[in-house]
Write an enzyme that holds these catalytic residues in place. Sequence first.
Site, mmCIF file in Angstrom:
data_model
loop_
_atom_site.group_PDB
_atom_site.id
_atom_site.type_symbol
_atom_site.label_atom_id
_atom_site.label_comp_id
_atom_site.label_asym_id
_atom_site.label_seq_id
_atom_site.Cartn_x
_atom_site.Cartn_y
_atom_site.Cartn_z
ATOM 1 N N ARG A 122 50.571 -0.228 103.049
ATOM 2 C CA ARG A 122 50.475 0.186 101.641
ATOM 3 C C ARG A 122 49.632 1.428 101.422
ATOM 4 O O ARG A 122 49.975 2.282 100.613
ATOM 5 C CB ARG A 122 49.832 -0.939 100.832
ATOM 6 C CG ARG A 122 50.844 -1.903 100.386
ATOM 7 C CD ARG A 122 50.323 -2.829 99.353
ATOM 8 N NE ARG A 122 51.418 -3.758 99.121
ATOM 9 C CZ ARG A 122 51.312 -4.880 98.469
ATOM 10 N NH1 ARG A 122 50.157 -5.227 97.970
ATOM 11 N NH2 ARG A 122 52.349 -5.656 98.293
ATOM 12 N N HIS B 177 45.515 -2.305 92.447
ATOM 13 C CA HIS B 177 46.330 -3.520 92.556
ATOM 14 C C HIS B 177 45.558 -4.719 93.091
ATOM 15 O O HIS B 177 45.739 -5.835 92.633
ATOM 16 C CB HIS B 177 47.496 -3.201 93.487
ATOM 17 C CG HIS B 177 48.495 -4.305 93.634
ATOM 18 N ND1 HIS B 177 49.226 -4.775 92.567
ATOM 19 C CD2 HIS B 177 48.891 -5.024 94.717
ATOM 20 C CE1 HIS B 177 50.036 -5.742 92.985
ATOM 21 N NE2 HIS B 177 49.843 -5.920 94.280
ATOM 22 N N ARG C 38 44.886 -4.960 102.764
ATOM 23 C CA ARG C 38 45.540 -6.270 102.757
ATOM 24 C C ARG C 38 47.003 -6.163 103.166
ATOM 25 O O ARG C 38 47.729 -5.290 102.691
ATOM 26 C CB ARG C 38 45.468 -6.857 101.350
ATOM 27 C CG ARG C 38 46.299 -8.099 101.169
ATOM 28 C CD ARG C 38 46.316 -8.525 99.718
ATOM 29 N NE ARG C 38 47.082 -7.616 98.903
ATOM 30 C CZ ARG C 38 48.099 -7.994 98.117
ATOM 31 N NH1 ARG C 38 48.452 -9.262 98.046
ATOM 32 N NH2 ARG C 38 48.748 -7.118 97.385
ATOM 33 N N GLU D 236 58.496 -7.976 103.908
ATOM 34 C CA GLU D 236 57.712 -6.979 103.183
ATOM 35 C C GLU D 236 57.055 -6.041 104.177
ATOM 36 O O GLU D 236 57.009 -6.310 105.381
ATOM 37 C CB GLU D 236 56.674 -7.656 102.284
ATOM 38 C CG GLU D 236 57.325 -8.340 101.082
ATOM 39 C CD GLU D 236 56.343 -8.837 100.061
ATOM 40 O OE1 GLU D 236 55.124 -8.809 100.308
ATOM 41 O OE2 GLU D 236 56.797 -9.283 98.988
ATOM 42 N N HIS E 158 48.743 -0.232 94.792
ATOM 43 C CA HIS E 158 50.150 -0.508 95.068
ATOM 44 C C HIS E 158 50.917 0.799 94.932
ATOM 45 O O HIS E 158 50.739 1.517 93.955
ATOM 46 C CB HIS E 158 50.705 -1.557 94.110
ATOM 47 C CG HIS E 158 51.961 -2.183 94.622
ATOM 48 N ND1 HIS E 158 53.157 -1.493 94.687
ATOM 49 C CD2 HIS E 158 52.208 -3.404 95.134
ATOM 50 C CE1 HIS E 158 54.081 -2.283 95.206
ATOM 51 N NE2 HIS E 158 53.535 -3.455 95.491
HETATM 52 C C1 LIG Z 1 51.747 -7.512 89.584
HETATM 53 C C2 LIG Z 1 51.147 -8.217 90.788
HETATM 54 C C3 LIG Z 1 51.967 -8.668 91.804
HETATM 55 C C4 LIG Z 1 51.409 -9.326 92.915
HETATM 56 N N1 LIG Z 1 52.238 -9.837 93.880
HETATM 57 C C5 LIG Z 1 51.699 -10.573 94.884
HETATM 58 C C6 LIG Z 1 52.535 -11.233 95.832
HETATM 59 O O1 LIG Z 1 53.746 -11.166 95.759
HETATM 60 N N2 LIG Z 1 51.925 -11.954 96.814
HETATM 61 C C7 LIG Z 1 50.572 -12.061 96.926
HETATM 62 O O2 LIG Z 1 50.084 -12.728 97.843
HETATM 63 N N3 LIG Z 1 49.776 -11.465 96.037
HETATM 64 C C8 LIG Z 1 50.292 -10.736 95.018
HETATM 65 N N4 LIG Z 1 49.465 -10.145 94.110
HETATM 66 C C9 LIG Z 1 48.021 -10.388 94.203
HETATM 67 C C10 LIG Z 1 47.756 -11.814 93.738
HETATM 68 O O3 LIG Z 1 48.569 -12.097 92.623
HETATM 69 C C11 LIG Z 1 46.297 -12.017 93.371
HETATM 70 O O4 LIG Z 1 45.468 -11.567 94.403
HETATM 71 C C12 LIG Z 1 46.033 -13.503 93.156
HETATM 72 O O5 LIG Z 1 46.938 -14.017 92.188
HETATM 73 C C13 LIG Z 1 44.614 -13.751 92.705
HETATM 74 O O6 LIG Z 1 44.534 -15.114 92.372
HETATM 75 P P1 LIG Z 1 43.178 -15.709 91.846
HETATM 76 O O7 LIG Z 1 43.475 -17.128 91.515
HETATM 77 O O8 LIG Z 1 42.110 -15.383 92.806
HETATM 78 O O9 LIG Z 1 42.863 -14.874 90.512
HETATM 79 P P2 LIG Z 1 43.717 -14.686 89.184
HETATM 80 O O10 LIG Z 1 45.083 -15.228 89.308
HETATM 81 O O11 LIG Z 1 43.597 -13.258 88.784
HETATM 82 O O12 LIG Z 1 42.951 -15.608 88.131
HETATM 83 C C14 LIG Z 1 41.676 -15.276 87.663
HETATM 84 C C15 LIG Z 1 41.251 -16.316 86.655
HETATM 85 O O13 LIG Z 1 39.873 -16.104 86.321
HETATM 86 C C16 LIG Z 1 39.729 -16.124 84.910
HETATM 87 N N5 LIG Z 1 38.574 -15.295 84.574
HETATM 88 C C17 LIG Z 1 38.186 -14.130 85.131
HETATM 89 N N6 LIG Z 1 37.040 -13.705 84.574
HETATM 90 C C18 LIG Z 1 36.716 -14.618 83.636
HETATM 91 C C19 LIG Z 1 35.643 -14.741 82.708
HETATM 92 N N7 LIG Z 1 34.655 -13.831 82.625
HETATM 93 N N8 LIG Z 1 35.624 -15.821 81.882
HETATM 94 C C20 LIG Z 1 36.614 -16.757 81.927
HETATM 95 N N9 LIG Z 1 37.637 -16.689 82.798
HETATM 96 C C21 LIG Z 1 37.686 -15.636 83.634
HETATM 97 C C22 LIG Z 1 41.049 -15.614 84.370
HETATM 98 O O14 LIG Z 1 41.245 -16.033 83.031
HETATM 99 C C23 LIG Z 1 42.014 -16.290 85.346
HETATM 100 O O15 LIG Z 1 42.231 -17.606 84.930
HETATM 101 C C24 LIG Z 1 50.003 -9.482 93.002
HETATM 102 C C25 LIG Z 1 49.184 -9.006 91.981
HETATM 103 C C26 LIG Z 1 49.740 -8.388 90.873
HETATM 104 C C27 LIG Z 1 48.833 -7.896 89.774
#
Ligand SMILES: Cc1cc2nc3c(=O)[nH]c(=O)nc-3n(C[C@H](O)[C@H](O)[C@H](O)COP(=O)(O)OP(=O)(O)OC[C@H]3O[C@@H](n4cnc5c(N)ncnc54)[C@H](O)[C@@H]3O)c2cc1C
Length: 524
Positions: free
Chosen positions: A285, A344, A379, A120, A239
């Site tokens: 990016r 993003h 990032r 990437e 993104h």
């Molecule tokens: C389309 C896309 C593609 C991506 N591709 C990549 C990739 O290939 N590689 C990479 O490293 N990163 C990638 N990213 C970034 C990465 O996916 C995210 O940074 C990462 O998944 C965040 O994980 P997390 O567990 O911190 O939060 P999330 O996976 O966003 O989870 C957040 C959680 O908090 C809960 N939540 C939030 N607020 C509340 C509330 N008030 N009450 C109850 N629950 C709540 C939600 O329900 C969810 O369960 C991508 C992001 C996107 C959008």
Amino acid sequence: MKTHIDSIIETDGALILGAGIAGLFTALKLAPMPSIVLAGTRPGLSGSSAWAQGGIAAAMGEDDSWQSHARDTIVAGAGLCDPAVVNLVAQEAPARIEDLIAYGAPFDRNTDGSLALGREAAHSLPRIVHVKGDGAGAAISATLAARAAETACITLLEGFHAVELAMEKDRVTGIFARSGLGPDARLILFRARAVILATGGLGALYAVTTNPLESRGEGLGMAARAGALVADPEFVQFHPTAIAVGRDPAPLATEALRGEGSVLVNGAGERFMAALHKDAELAPRDVVARAIHRQIVSGEKVFLDCRDAIGAEFPHHFPTVYAACMSAGIDPVRQLIPVAPAAHYHMGGIASDVLGRSSLPGLWVVGECASTGLHGANRLASNSLLEGLIFGARVADDVRGQLAAGAPRGLPPAPPRFASPAPPHVLREAMSRDVALERNAQGLRAALGVIGRLETVSSEPALLNMTAAAKLVTAAALAREESRGGHWRTDYPETQKPATRTFMTLADAERIAATDVQPRHASK
Ligand SMILES: Cc1cc2nc3c(=O)[nH]c(=O)nc-3n(C[C@H](O)[C@H](O)[C@H](O)COP(=O)(O)OP(=O)(O)OC[C@H]3O[C@@H](n4cnc5c(N)ncnc54)[C@H](O)[C@@H]3O)c2cc1C
């Protein structure tokens, strides 16, 4: 609000808010210590995690080294990474990938059984572990959710909307969450000896985003409203290649497509990246996103051309992107994909130390809602899922060391599902117009005005959490009078020395909004 609590749930273990990869991995690493994982949506399908396409960066290849991964991360971070954090993340990455393999994550493999590694942007060599081409997030989320569901000490609760942190003196002791809507809504206080926020990012505060609508910055807002220190909130990554077909959220065309040689062209079919950066389409990016933004602002359309580089392999190698294109009537094997930048990823977040501790006693933070110092001003691709894993394991170690645990008591009945409401349109429009890829003082002040007006007409805590997050991003962007990484000021295009991270509270942001005074900048 706190006078109308319908029930109280207590655990001697940990309470984790968020069931994305960061929250689920932390719960698994905490086991056998009991934990409640509370989330808005269903574990395994929840948050940005389930939508991640590219995969996870780790120096797993024979020619690779953690030093090379660390170097690439620091170069992308444009002077603001914390080198100690970068080094520990790059060093611990292969062990966390082994953890995922042990949990059952079905990473793609070469014919000899070794891990298949993708390339990437801004990585010096292929080091992205992936699943079914572009399905890493869905597969890893499903794997972790299945392991969590069969782990007796983990209680998964979906359909709750957390609105506020519970505090006793200065210590965080729980979370107030709602279940149900309208007259049936109930307010439940979840109390725990360790509270861990894993609430993801804030892309949905913008009108054009790749994030699910539940990524509304509410965890950041809740922590900030409770007084937590916040770091680098002005740095939001756009993104470059969201698929521009008018959907909300916008489907993503993963960076791996450019890693395979796909090129960006304007409406005249001309490539424009090669003239702007030595790495052309694989430049960092922020560089690619701004270049596309400028083409669009000048009246051009921008397309991703995958026909020569990927062609007939597209459906097989990138099934998620292929399905998104086909459902919009675009066949990427034969046609150009229209693209535009979209909000993003949030590099900033709740300030965290190397154990995932926030500045508030009793509160740990992990994943995208945290700011550890790994990403700096920009990032590096596929470092965010990795950060959730590294700090998930570290938070679990720290919490386990601090608590001796018991099971949760008095679990609530499962609430009905609810759809994540989008933040107010006026807020999303202001963020996309004035706090996006190119910023200036006038626009940032206008956005602060919109945020302030929203706050005067509502005392709804969920809205105030979102406006707090938006205010932190905007006020810090106003105070940073330079351009660096994801933060570009048209009125301050130079990069200043020395590089300084932003550390601020919501009170600092309020002061900037009111008087434009400077936040506390800590020299690195
Ligand atoms: C389309 C896309 C593609 C991506 N591709 C990549 C990739 O290939 N590689 C990479 O490293 N990163 C990638 N990213 C970034 C990465 O996916 C995210 O940074 C990462 O998944 C965040 O994980 P997390 O567990 O911190 O939060 P999330 O996976 O966003 O989870 C957040 C959680 O908090 C809960 N939540 C939030 N607020 C509340 C509330 N008030 N009450 C109850 N629950 C709540 C939600 O329900 C969810 O369960 C991508 C992001 C996107 C959008």
